[in-house]
Structures are given as structure tokens and as C-alpha cells.
Design a protein around this motif. Structure first.
Motif, PDB file in Angstrom:
ATOM      1  N   UNK A 314      23.316  49.698  44.812  1.00 26.22           N
ATOM      2  CA  UNK A 314      22.378  49.954  43.607  1.00 26.22           C
ATOM      3  C   UNK A 314      22.828  51.163  42.685  1.00 26.22           C
ATOM      4  N   UNK A 315      23.266  52.076  43.807  1.00 22.83           N
ATOM      5  CA  UNK A 315      23.748  53.424  43.048  1.00 22.83           C
ATOM      6  C   UNK A 315      24.867  53.225  41.994  1.00 22.83           C
ATOM      7  N   UNK A 316      25.850  52.364  42.518  1.00 20.72           N
ATOM      8  CA  UNK A 316      26.923  52.044  41.665  1.00 20.72           C
ATOM      9  C   UNK A 316      26.525  51.176  40.559  1.00 20.72           C
ATOM     10  N   UNK A 317      25.524  50.358  40.602  1.00 15.50           N
ATOM     11  CA  UNK A 317      24.900  49.877  39.337  1.00 15.50           C
ATOM     12  C   UNK A 317      24.275  50.717  38.346  1.00 15.50           C
ATOM     13  N   UNK A 318      23.508  51.726  38.934  1.00 17.00           N
ATOM     14  CA  UNK A 318      22.920  52.561  37.761  1.00 17.00           C
ATOM     15  C   UNK A 318      23.871  53.572  37.552  1.00 17.00           C
ATOM     16  N   UNK A 319      25.028  53.932  38.023  1.00 17.18           N
ATOM     17  CA  UNK A 319      25.775  54.809  37.684  1.00 17.18           C
ATOM     18  C   UNK A 319      26.721  54.053  36.555  1.00 17.18           C
ATOM     19  N   UNK A 322      25.560  48.976  34.055  1.00 13.68           N
ATOM     20  CA  UNK A 322      26.022  47.590  33.822  1.00 13.68           C
ATOM     21  C   UNK A 322      24.873  46.942  33.182  1.00 13.68           C
ATOM     22  N   UNK A 323      23.671  47.187  33.474  1.00 13.02           N
ATOM     23  CA  UNK A 323      22.478  46.409  32.819  1.00 13.02           C
ATOM     24  C   UNK A 323      22.460  46.984  31.276  1.00 13.02           C
ATOM     25  N   UNK A 324      22.802  48.156  30.963  1.00 14.66           N
ATOM     26  CA  UNK A 324      22.751  48.774  29.646  1.00 14.66           C
ATOM     27  C   UNK A 324      23.878  48.072  28.884  1.00 14.66           C
TER      28      UNK A 324
END
Length: 346
Positions: A314-319, A322-324
């Protein structure tokens, strides 16, 4: 960075959830956690509350409950409260080891889907086990969020998988394959034939063709796209085969006498490496891609190590944002028009 945690979901909750969160807290100094659940059960398990807040909830969604009805009727459940925290920008992501359907329903109806994504796909990281490839793992979706899919859904999964492989796995131009009942172009039913044509004609996708279920773990592609029914069935068959083989090996060692046991002792480090590479806990949880924020579902039997690894994911996803990036891509009118043209079958 703030993560909302359903502390009551899973076979070993809240003990293993709390233990995994504390391990991740000690590993990542930039993450704060909010644990939603029964304070009377959670608080005694905490060694300290540094960067951990506990929010009491009076309800819990059980594994066997009907998902949509449960999230609508149990507003003070740990799943609903954690998902609501993400919707209200009080947290950046939400994860749970609880009722899969309820987590997906909360993600869809509370967190919300990205405009242009018709059906979010449940996405897993799987190991690439073939010795002749340099790939260590690959992105696999949909693993069970949608039992029925249309052509445009699978095309959207290809783009979602592409972004995830780029941002989370660090692959610049990920190769994409379609799970099918043969490698030839003309294999499959009407749906898979149409999806093959759409993916093959997309100039911004590195589509390499079909991959069979027997080659799923061979590392032939960085992203494997499938419908949820087929994807879930293939994944469970693969997991079941792996467990059966391990059980057969163990039984053969126990019945093989002294030489078999000595051989096991010599090869024990090798078995440990294989076990770690094939363990679901190594790769974290399944991400519901296509939502406005990271929503991650870990296996119901997850223990502390899997929880810790999921938080790292999850930390990698936020950093990586990828969602943006996915939001920006699917908000493009030209892209939306291209997607609308993909449904060539009824």
C-alpha cells in the motif's frame, strides 16, 4: 501517510492484524494507522500506540453475510467505518482481511470507482516460477471481483494492470497477455476473440497474445488479463495444485525412511526458498483497481507477516500515485470514446 485498517476481519483478527500493523509501524516511520474495531479486544494487544489510533466500532460484518446488505445495514462496522475514512479524506488507503464481498462493496459504493472504469478488477501479484525467465512476479486481474465481464472491462483491466506494473513493480513497458484456452489468435469464445482483437490493435499496449492456464506461472507476461470467473477458478486451481504437491512431498519424505529424511535435511534451505517464493503472504493482498483510492483485501488466513507485507504494498501504491495516474488516463475524453468502441459483441 495514513492507512485505515479493519482490525476485526480475518481468521486471526484482531491479534495478527495488530501484530502486523505494529511490525509495519516499526518498519515505516512515515505511516500512521487507524484501527477500526472493538477497543476492548484491540487495546490489550498493542505494545504501544505510537502512530496508531484505535476507533471503536460496535458492529462487525461476518464472513458469511451478504455483502451489499451488510454494508448498508451495519454502518458502524469496522469495514464501513474504514472505507468511509478514505472517502472523507481522513485516510489515504483502506485494507481488510475480512469478508471479500463486503470489502469490494464498500470500495465500490463508499470509496467510489474512477470515472471511465465500469467494473474495478481485483488484482493480485503472483510469482513467476519458471527458471528460464528473469521475471520475479507479475500482475494478474481480475481474480474474482466480477463473475461476468464485457469486452471493454477486460480492455480496461489491461490498462489498469499496465499502470500497476509500471508504478508498483517498476516495469517501464510491461508485456500484457490474455488468459485463454490456447495461445493461437483464434482461440476462445466470442468474448475472448473480441478482447484479443481490441488489445492487439491498441498501440499503447505491449500486447503479446494469449497465455494458457498451464503457463500462468511461467513468467510469459508482466500482466495477465482475464474475466473474474475464469481468473478466480484458475488461481484456486493453481493454489490447490501447489498445496497438493507440497503435501505429497511431505508424505513421501515421512514414508521414505532414513535416506529420504537425510535428503530433506540437506535440501531444507531449498524448500524454504521455494516456500517463501510461492507463499501468498510474500506478495501482500489483492488490490481493487479502478477505485478512487487504494483498497486492498488480504487473505482471510493472513498472519502478521502478510499484514506487514500488505502495508508495504500500500505504501508503494500511495508513493507512486498509481491511482492518480489511472484517474488522469480514464478522464481523457479521447480514451473514453475509444473504450466505448470496444464492445463489439452483445
Amino acid at each position: 501517510m495514513k492507512i485505515a485498517v479493519d482490525a476485526m476481519g480475518g481468521d486471526h483478527a484482531p491479534k495478527e492484524i495488530v501484530l502486523g500493523v505494529e511490525q509495519a509501524r516499526d518498519l515505516y516511520s512515515d505511516i500512521e494507522f487507524t484501527l477500526y474495531g472493538d477497543q476492548a479486544q484491540i487495546n490489550p494487544l498493542l505494545t504501544n500506540q505510537d502512530r496508531i489510533t484505535v476507533v471503536h466500532t460496535s458492529e462487525m460484518i461476518e464472513m458469511g453475510e451478504e455483502p451489499v446488505r451488510a454494508i448498508r445495514s451495519k454502518k458502524d462496522s469496522s469495514i464501513v467505518r474504514a472505507a468511509t475514512a478514505v472517502k472523507e479524506k481522513e485516510a489515504d488507503a483502506f485494507f481488510s482481511a475480512g469478508n471479500t464481498g463486503a470489502v469490494m462493496a464498500a470500495g465500490l459504493f463508499i470509496v467510489g470507482r474512477i470515472k471511465g472504469i465500469d467494473r474495478p478488477g481485483l488484482t493480485s501479484i503472483l510469482p513467476a516460477a519458471h527458471p528460464d525467465t528473469d521475471k520475479q512476479n507479475f500482475v494478474y486481474l481480475d481474480t474474482g471481483a466480477n463473475a461476468e465481464s464485457k469486452e471493454k472491462n477486460l480492455v480496461q483491466y489491461a490498462y489498469l494492470g499496465k499502470f500497476y506494473a509500471q508504478k508498483v513493480l517498476g516495469i517501464e513497458n510491461p508485456s500484457i497477455a490474455l488468459l485463454n484456452n490456447g495461445e493461437e489468435e483464434d482461440k476462445g469464445d466470442r468474448l475472448h476473440k473480441a478482447v484479443w482483437q481490441s488489445l492487439n490493435s491498441a498501440d499503447d499496449l505491449n500486447f503479446i497474445g494469449n497465455v494458457e492456464a498451464g503457463s500462468l506461472l511461467m513468467g510469459k507476461a508482466d500482466v495477465v488479463v482475464t474475466d473474474g470467473w475464469t481468473g478466480n477458478a484458475a488461481l484456486k486451481a493453481t493454489e490447490g495444485t501447489a498445496k497438493t504437491m507440497l503435501a505429497l512431498i511431505k508424505d513421501s519424505i515421512l514414508k521414505g525412511g532414513l535416506r529420504a529424511k537425510l535428503g530433506y535435511l540437506i535440501l531444507k534451505p531449498v524448500f524454504s526458498i521455494v516456500g517463501k517464493n510461492m507463499s501468498t503472504s510474500t506478495y501482500g493482498g489483492a488490490v481493487l483497481l479502478g477505485l478512487k483510492a487504494p483498497v486492498v483485501k488480504t487473505h482471510g488466513s493472513s498472519k502478521a507477516d502478510a499484514i506487514k507485507n500488505t502495508i508495504g504494498q500500500i505504501k508503494t501504491m500511495i508513493e507512486s500515485q498509481v491511482v492518480n495516474q489511472t484517474v488522469d488516463y480514464f478522464n481523457n475524453q479521447e480514451v473514453l470514446e475509444k473504450m466505448d468502441k470496444t464492445d463489439k459483441i452483445d
